[in-house]
Design a protein around this motif. Structure first.
Motif, PDB file in Angstrom:
ATOM      1  N   MET A   1      53.568  51.511  47.827  1.00 49.70           N
ATOM      2  CA  MET A   1      52.532  51.321  48.847  1.00 49.70           C
ATOM      3  C   MET A   1      51.209  50.966  48.178  1.00 49.70           C
ATOM      4  N   VAL A   2      50.475  50.046  48.788  1.00 51.35           N
ATOM      5  CA  VAL A   2      49.135  49.711  48.311  1.00 51.35           C
ATOM      6  C   VAL A   2      48.223  49.582  49.512  1.00 51.35           C
ATOM      7  N   MET A   3      46.991  50.068  49.387  1.00 54.44           N
ATOM      8  CA  MET A   3      46.105  50.089  50.552  1.00 54.44           C
ATOM      9  C   MET A   3      44.646  50.225  50.124  1.00 54.44           C
ATOM     10  N   PRO A   4      43.721  49.920  51.025  1.00 59.59           N
ATOM     11  CA  PRO A   4      42.294  50.087  50.725  1.00 59.59           C
ATOM     12  C   PRO A   4      41.927  51.549  50.469  1.00 59.59           C
ATOM     13  N   ASN A   5      40.712  51.754  50.003  1.00 64.36           N
ATOM     14  CA  ASN A   5      40.267  53.009  49.419  1.00 64.36           C
ATOM     15  C   ASN A   5      40.428  54.234  50.324  1.00 64.36           C
ATOM     16  N   LEU A   6      39.813  54.222  51.487  1.00 68.24           N
ATOM     17  CA  LEU A   6      39.836  55.397  52.361  1.00 68.24           C
ATOM     18  C   LEU A   6      41.248  55.744  52.799  1.00 68.24           C
TER      19      LEU A   6
ATOM     20  N   SER B   1      27.331  52.844  58.537  1.00 67.44           N
ATOM     21  CA  SER B   1      28.000  52.862  57.243  1.00 67.44           C
ATOM     22  C   SER B   1      28.823  51.591  57.132  1.00 67.44           C
ATOM     23  N   ILE B   2      28.679  50.875  56.021  1.00 68.62           N
ATOM     24  CA  ILE B   2      29.302  49.564  55.870  1.00 68.62           C
ATOM     25  C   ILE B   2      30.563  49.668  55.005  1.00 68.62           C
ATOM     26  N   LYS B   3      31.646  49.086  55.496  1.00 70.54           N
ATOM     27  CA  LYS B   3      32.901  49.005  54.741  1.00 70.54           C
ATOM     28  C   LYS B   3      32.913  47.678  53.994  1.00 70.54           C
ATOM     29  N   LEU B   4      32.898  47.750  52.683  1.00 70.03           N
ATOM     30  CA  LEU B   4      32.848  46.550  51.857  1.00 70.03           C
ATOM     31  C   LEU B   4      34.228  46.235  51.308  1.00 70.03           C
ATOM     32  N   ILE B   5      34.755  45.060  51.617  1.00 78.82           N
ATOM     33  CA  ILE B   5      36.020  44.584  51.069  1.00 78.82           C
ATOM     34  C   ILE B   5      35.776  43.223  50.431  1.00 78.82           C
TER      35      ILE B   5
ATOM     36  N   LYS C   1      44.884  48.191  58.587  1.00 76.56           N
ATOM     37  CA  LYS C   1      44.527  48.289  59.995  1.00 76.56           C
ATOM     38  C   LYS C   1      43.875  46.979  60.432  1.00 76.56           C
ATOM     39  N   ALA C   2      44.499  45.875  60.029  1.00 78.54           N
ATOM     40  CA  ALA C   2      43.944  44.558  60.342  1.00 78.54           C
ATOM     41  C   ALA C   2      44.010  44.234  61.828  1.00 78.54           C
ATOM     42  N   SER C   3      44.775  45.003  62.571  1.00 80.26           N
ATOM     43  CA  SER C   3      44.812  44.799  64.017  1.00 80.26           C
ATOM     44  C   SER C   3      43.465  45.119  64.654  1.00 80.26           C
ATOM     45  N   ILE C   4      42.684  45.970  64.011  1.00 84.19           N
ATOM     46  CA  ILE C   4      41.352  46.342  64.511  1.00 84.19           C
ATOM     47  C   ILE C   4      40.264  45.738  63.632  1.00 84.19           C
ATOM     48  N   MET C   5      40.371  45.930  62.316  1.00 81.20           N
ATOM     49  CA  MET C   5      39.379  45.401  61.369  1.00 81.20           C
ATOM     50  C   MET C   5      39.895  44.078  60.826  1.00 81.20           C
ATOM     51  N   LYS C   6      39.757  43.059  61.670  1.00 85.43           N
ATOM     52  CA  LYS C   6      40.413  41.776  61.418  1.00 85.43           C
ATOM     53  C   LYS C   6      39.855  41.058  60.196  1.00 85.43           C
ATOM     54  N   LEU C   7      38.574  41.228  59.915  1.00 80.11           N
ATOM     55  CA  LEU C   7      37.983  40.534  58.767  1.00 80.11           C
ATOM     56  C   LEU C   7      38.190  41.305  57.470  1.00 80.11           C
TER      57      LEU C   7
ATOM     58  N   ILE D   1      49.422  53.282  45.653  1.00 81.34           N
ATOM     59  CA  ILE D   1      48.342  52.708  44.842  1.00 81.34           C
ATOM     60  C   ILE D   1      47.172  52.415  45.762  1.00 81.34           C
ATOM     61  N   ARG D   2      46.034  52.933  45.377  1.00 86.73           N
ATOM     62  CA  ARG D   2      44.833  52.888  46.213  1.00 86.73           C
ATOM     63  C   ARG D   2      43.743  52.062  45.531  1.00 86.73           C
ATOM     64  N   GLU D   3      43.159  51.137  46.265  1.00 89.11           N
ATOM     65  CA  GLU D   3      41.984  50.436  45.753  1.00 89.11           C
ATOM     66  C   GLU D   3      40.892  51.474  45.551  1.00 89.11           C
ATOM     67  N   ASN D   4      40.218  51.440  44.425  1.00 87.23           N
ATOM     68  CA  ASN D   4      39.453  52.601  43.954  1.00 87.23           C
ATOM     69  C   ASN D   4      37.941  52.389  43.899  1.00 87.23           C
ATOM     70  N   THR D   5      37.464  51.203  44.279  1.00 90.63           N
ATOM     71  CA  THR D   5      36.058  50.904  43.973  1.00 90.63           C
ATOM     72  C   THR D   5      35.180  50.567  45.174  1.00 90.63           C
ATOM     73  N   GLU D   6      35.783  50.265  46.332  1.00 85.99           N
ATOM     74  CA  GLU D   6      34.930  49.814  47.433  1.00 85.99           C
ATOM     75  C   GLU D   6      35.386  50.387  48.768  1.00 85.99           C
ATOM     76  N   GLY D   7      35.462  49.580  49.814  1.00 87.17           N
ATOM     77  CA  GLY D   7      35.811  50.085  51.139  1.00 87.17           C
ATOM     78  C   GLY D   7      34.716  50.963  51.701  1.00 87.17           C
ATOM     79  N   GLU D   8      35.115  51.997  52.430  1.00 92.09           N
ATOM     80  CA  GLU D   8      34.135  52.920  53.028  1.00 92.09           C
ATOM     81  C   GLU D   8      33.409  53.743  51.976  1.00 92.09           C
ATOM     82  N   TYR D   9      33.945  53.770  50.743  1.00 85.89           N
ATOM     83  CA  TYR D   9      33.331  54.562  49.684  1.00 85.89           C
ATOM     84  C   TYR D   9      32.321  53.762  48.856  1.00 85.89           C
ATOM     85  N   SER D  10      31.907  52.627  49.374  1.00 84.06           N
ATOM     86  CA  SER D  10      30.923  51.813  48.657  1.00 84.06           C
ATOM     87  C   SER D  10      29.548  52.458  48.653  1.00 84.06           C
TER      88      SER D  10
END
Length: 366
Positions: free
Chosen positions: A253-258, A169-173, A202-208, A147-156
């Motif tokens: 599985m569930v994860m952000p868009n990209l 390029s801004i990743k919006l969460i 990938k919160a080990s790198i993109m902590k926020l 299951i993929r979040e479908n509306t934001e992330g790198e595809y904003s």
């Protein structure tokens, strides 16, 4: 954060439905006892595979009437826009089936698939991938759900040039979008009897940004005590899924868009490609089910296209509408046809069948 387990498991009954408490189908039958479904036949091979679906549904006596829906894009005030008639049709029927769409080439044109997701607020994409008996691939016994979040992330679509040669390029969460998608994952797991939700990140790198996605899942977990919540880094999931997909049979599985975009195609590759993969885009009001492969203009009109992905996506749609018996009948018929041998499979499945012959065999197997 390699598979940190935080919830205990408890068995739940198995039911097959895509209409969870989060994304329920609220459509009503017409006076003739049938539902109306908007049908976006799409481009290229879309017309041929859509016709196959219509023939099979007619033979199976499915209580559905199709409403043709043209989504040829309009370019208004610098934005890609859907025709109002198409928007009205889908909003009225609350469910649509979609063939492959080709985005017009040219500066400024947004992906039509992205436009549909944003227009109808389709917040979660569901991609189940299951090995097909009788069609051999390097992997056996694959049974994953992503299951993929479908509306934001790198595809904003938030990007700009800072100075020539430097682009940002801004990743919006957001918490709102994350919660909506993750809650759907929990609800989906509960509805199909899977006892674990795995958050890939990938919160080990993109902590926020990814950190917010992870934290949101942790907060929601208390509402689903019967479902185990675990976490896994994206690169670990990629490696393990290719090494032994059976590790992922009992979870969602569930994860952000990209990440979801990439990993869902990887999962499809394990079972033989996008031509065998169903997909559903879920919204609070509207849901759209689609074939995720391309429009294949090189074979359009040649009676060579494989309608399997659109057929299996339509079975997802039927289960979403609680028409499970029709979904089971059509799905079993499609799988039986594929397993029956290369003479009844299309060329992309190492077969020699035409689209029309495949369709006829599915109808015979109903």
């Amino acid at each position: 954060m390699f598979r940190q387990y935080s919830r205990a498991m408890r068995s739940t009954p198995f039911t097959r439905s895509y209409a969870t408490n989060v994304a329920q189908f609220l459509g009503q039958k017409n006076s003739n006892g049938k539902y109306t479904v908007s049908f976006i036949e799409g481009d290229g091979i879309g017309v041929e595979i859509s016709d196959a679906v219509k023939q099979i549904y007619s033979a199976a006596d499915v209580p559905i009437e199709w409403e043709s829906c043209d989504v040829t894009p309009l370019f208004i005030n610098g934005k890609t826009t859907l025709p109002q008639q198409a928007v009205d049709s889908i909003n009225k029927n609350l469910v649509a089936l979609k063939g492959p769409l080709a985005t017009p080439v040219g500066k400024g044109h947004q992906s039509l698939n992205l436009t549909l997701r944003r227009t109808f607020n389709l917040f979660a994409n569901v991609r189940p991938c299951k090995s097909i008996q009788g069609y051999k691939t390097p992997y056996e016994n694959v049974d994953t759900v992503l299951i993929r979040e479908n509306t934001e992330g790198e595809y904003s679509g938030i990007e700009h040039t800072i100075v020539p040669g430097v682009v940002q390029s801004i990743k919006l969460i957001t918490k709102v979008a994350s919660e909506r998608c993750i809650r759907y994952a929990f609800e989906y797991a509960r509805s199909v009897g899977r006892k674990e939700v795995l958050v890939v990140h990938k919160a080990s790198i993109m902590k926020l940004s990814d950190g917010l996605f992870v934290k949101t899942a942790e907060e929601l977990a208390s509402e689903y005590p019967e479902i185990k919540l675990s976490f896994e880094l994206l690169d670990n999931t990629s490696l393990k899924l290719c090494t032994d997909p059976s590790d992922y049979k009992s979870l969602v599985m569930v994860m952000p868009n990209l990440y979801g975009d990439i990993m869902s195609d990887l999962s499809s590759g394990l079972i033989g490609g996008l031509g065998l993969t169903p997909s559903g885009n879920m919204g609070d009001k509207v849901s759209i089910f689609e074939a995720v492969h391309g429009s294949a203009p090189d074979i359009a009109g040649k009676n060579l296209a494989n309608p399997t992905a659109l057929l299996l996506s339509s079975c997802m749609m039927l289960r979403h509408m609680s028409l499970n018996s029709y979904a089971d009948k059509i799905e079993n018929s499609v799988l039986k046809t594929i397993a029956s041998g290369p003479e009844h499979r299309t060329k992309d499945l190492k077969g020699t069948s035409s689209t029309s012959n495949f369709t006829e065999q599915v109808i015979k197997n109903l």
